[in-house]
Design a protein around this motif. Structure first.
Motif, PDB file in Angstrom:
ATOM      1  N   HIS A 148       0.849  -1.201   0.000  1.00 49.67           N
ATOM      2  CA  HIS A 148       0.000   0.000   0.000  1.00 49.67           C
ATOM      3  C   HIS A 148       0.886   1.254   0.000  1.00 49.67           C
ATOM      4  O   HIS A 148       0.623   2.209  -0.748  1.00 49.67           O
ATOM      5  CB  HIS A 148      -0.922  -0.036   1.222  1.00 49.67           C
ATOM      6  CG  HIS A 148      -2.023   0.982   1.176  1.00 49.67           C
ATOM      7  ND1 HIS A 148      -2.947   1.126   2.170  1.00 49.67           N
ATOM      8  CD2 HIS A 148      -2.347   1.929   0.257  1.00 49.67           C
ATOM      9  CE1 HIS A 148      -3.782   2.098   1.860  1.00 49.67           C
ATOM     10  NE2 HIS A 148      -3.442   2.601   0.706  1.00 49.67           N
ATOM     11  N   HIS A 170       1.375   4.275  -2.960  1.00 53.30           N
ATOM     12  CA  HIS A 170       1.311   5.732  -2.780  1.00 53.30           C
ATOM     13  C   HIS A 170       2.603   6.422  -3.201  1.00 53.30           C
ATOM     14  O   HIS A 170       2.603   7.616  -3.462  1.00 53.30           O
ATOM     15  CB  HIS A 170       1.000   6.075  -1.315  1.00 53.30           C
ATOM     16  CG  HIS A 170      -0.457   5.981  -1.013  1.00 53.30           C
ATOM     17  ND1 HIS A 170      -1.285   7.073  -0.971  1.00 53.30           N
ATOM     18  CD2 HIS A 170      -1.249   4.902  -0.786  1.00 53.30           C
ATOM     19  CE1 HIS A 170      -2.519   6.688  -0.720  1.00 53.30           C
ATOM     20  NE2 HIS A 170      -2.532   5.367  -0.599  1.00 53.30           N
ATOM     21  N   HIS A 199      -4.029   2.988  -8.069  1.00 53.95           N
ATOM     22  CA  HIS A 199      -4.642   3.034  -6.734  1.00 53.95           C
ATOM     23  C   HIS A 199      -5.553   4.261  -6.585  1.00 53.95           C
ATOM     24  O   HIS A 199      -6.490   4.252  -5.773  1.00 53.95           O
ATOM     25  CB  HIS A 199      -3.524   3.052  -5.690  1.00 53.95           C
ATOM     26  CG  HIS A 199      -3.979   2.997  -4.269  1.00 53.95           C
ATOM     27  ND1 HIS A 199      -4.855   2.038  -3.796  1.00 53.95           N
ATOM     28  CD2 HIS A 199      -3.685   3.800  -3.199  1.00 53.95           C
ATOM     29  CE1 HIS A 199      -5.066   2.255  -2.499  1.00 53.95           C
ATOM     30  NE2 HIS A 199      -4.383   3.311  -2.123  1.00 53.95           N
ATOM     31  N   HIS A 206      -9.105   5.814  -4.373  1.00 49.43           N
ATOM     32  CA  HIS A 206      -9.146   7.051  -3.579  1.00 49.43           C
ATOM     33  C   HIS A 206     -10.090   8.100  -4.155  1.00 49.43           C
ATOM     34  O   HIS A 206     -10.347   9.110  -3.503  1.00 49.43           O
ATOM     35  CB  HIS A 206      -7.742   7.646  -3.459  1.00 49.43           C
ATOM     36  CG  HIS A 206      -6.952   7.052  -2.338  1.00 49.43           C
ATOM     37  ND1 HIS A 206      -7.021   7.526  -1.056  1.00 49.43           N
ATOM     38  CD2 HIS A 206      -6.116   5.981  -2.302  1.00 49.43           C
ATOM     39  CE1 HIS A 206      -6.230   6.794  -0.280  1.00 49.43           C
ATOM     40  NE2 HIS A 206      -5.669   5.845  -1.014  1.00 49.43           N
ATOM     41  N   HIS A 237      -7.373   8.253   5.962  1.00 48.15           N
ATOM     42  CA  HIS A 237      -6.527   7.895   4.817  1.00 48.15           C
ATOM     43  C   HIS A 237      -7.168   8.336   3.495  1.00 48.15           C
ATOM     44  O   HIS A 237      -6.467   8.604   2.520  1.00 48.15           O
ATOM     45  CB  HIS A 237      -6.278   6.377   4.817  1.00 48.15           C
ATOM     46  CG  HIS A 237      -5.478   5.911   3.636  1.00 48.15           C
ATOM     47  ND1 HIS A 237      -4.160   6.276   3.459  1.00 48.15           N
ATOM     48  CD2 HIS A 237      -5.811   5.148   2.565  1.00 48.15           C
ATOM     49  CE1 HIS A 237      -3.711   5.740   2.327  1.00 48.15           C
ATOM     50  NE2 HIS A 237      -4.699   5.058   1.766  1.00 48.15           N
TER      51      HIS A 237
HETATM   52 ZN   LIG Z   1      -4.305   4.300  -0.244  1.00 44.63          ZN
END
Ligand SMILES: [Zn+2]
Ligand SMILES: [Zn+2]
Length: 323
Positions: A157, A161, A170, A174, A250
């Motif tokens: 993860h 990012h 990813h 988000h 997050h």
């Molecule tokens: Zn994330």
């Protein structure tokens, strides 16, 4: 208590800009890797036969139990939501499309990728599998496998990012501005290539204990629950387990996104000083807005109509090009 908002940085370096778009080669390379692994997986499943093929997909086959759990939480979200919105909100509808897409197409893809990757891991098996230790109970190794999966998921993860190509994949996850338990399934299918190494801890304990499907199902449920549109912080337990209020930070539309990266356990964030725990009082009053500032990924909330099919296709296609 760590306060959020200090030292705000954007993940990776990509922001969509207007202009002529070109093919983005790093994502093409990830597609090539996925195609190669899938081809190897298809070949391996053909050789293994149906029994081992079903075994290879047992984590994904736990899906019906996880699906039942997700739908039950979706009902709870409507009764006591963190953020009140219609049941048929655009975000819910598109994430439901992602859930159907996941069940029909992404699960078979993950099985193929996993089988292809297992073939590569088999060559490294002598170095990866822990020696047999008969005097340690099997459940200790199962616990070790679960902690190992979660640690690997945390690292992947973080990489999602930090590495621009993976962040672009990813970012689809988000982009959700109406977070709900269904958002668990809002993911670009290619992002699963990065999570393949989560299988290594299961392989590592293999000679001492097989990780039961029920444990993997419970792990999948605990991993999905933090997306729920509820205010739960889990109280003191929320210092160890990732709660919905913790994971919502997050997904915040402003400030840092490379914090609170845990899937089920918050300990990896705490150890790396990336844990931002929600204040209990704040979780009861303020609801953090989610999504990506500037909308670099097309979203269903923009425009007078949602255009679910078109939005989903453009979210899938977006990482393949850049300006
Ligand atoms: Zn994330
Ligand atoms: Zn998430």
């Amino acid at each position: 208590m760590v306060e959020r908002g200090r030292g705000a940085v954007k993940p990776a370096t990509w922001q969509a800009r207007p202009g002529r778009r070109r093919i983005y080669l790093p994502v093409i390379a990830i597609t090539g890797l996925a195609a190669w692994l899938s081809w190897r997986g298809w070949d391996a499943l053909g050789r293994w036969g149906i029994t081992r093929s079903v075994d290879a997909g047992r984590f994904e086959l736990a899906g019906p139990a996880v699906l039942g759990f997700v739908l039950a939480v979706f009902v709870i979200e409507q009764i006591r939501p963190a953020q009140r919105r219609p049941v048929l909100a655009r975000g819910h509808l598109l994430d439901f499309c992602y859930l159907v897409f996941y069940a029909l197409l992404v699960v078979p893809l993950i099985v193929l990728l996993g089988a292809g990757f297992a073939g590569l891991l088999a060559r490294l098996e002598p170095w990866l599998v822990l020696p047999r230790v008969p005097w340690i109970p099997g459940w200790c190794f199962v616990a070790l496998a679960v902690l190992g999966i979660d640690a690997v998921d945390w690292l992947v993860h973080l990489a999602n990012h930090r590495i621009t190509a993976f962040w672009r994949l990813h970012a689809v996850h988000h982009s959700q501005e109406e977070l709900s338990i269904l958002t668990t399934y809002r993911a670009h299918p290619l992002v699963h290539v990065s999570f393949l190494i989560s299988a290594v801890p299961i392989l590592a304990v293999e000679s001492n204990a097989a990780t039961p499907a029920v444990v993997l199902t419970a792990y999948a449920c605990l991993g999905a629950l933090p997306h729920a549109n509820v205010r739960w912080t889990y109280g003191r337990v929320g210092r160890i387990l990732v709660s919905p209020a913790y994971h919502r930070i997050h997904h915040s539309a402003t400030g840092r996104l490379d914090i609170n990266l845990g899937t089920v356990f918050a300990v990896w964030d705490a150890l790396s000083r990336r844990a931002v725990f929600p204040a209990r009082a704040a979780a009861n009053r303020i609801v953090i807005e989610t999504g990506l500032g500037g909308r670099p990924v097309p979203v269903e909330q923009s425009g007078p109509r949602p255009h679910l099919g078109r939005t989903m296709l453009s979210q899938m296609a977006e990482p393949f090009t850049s300006t």
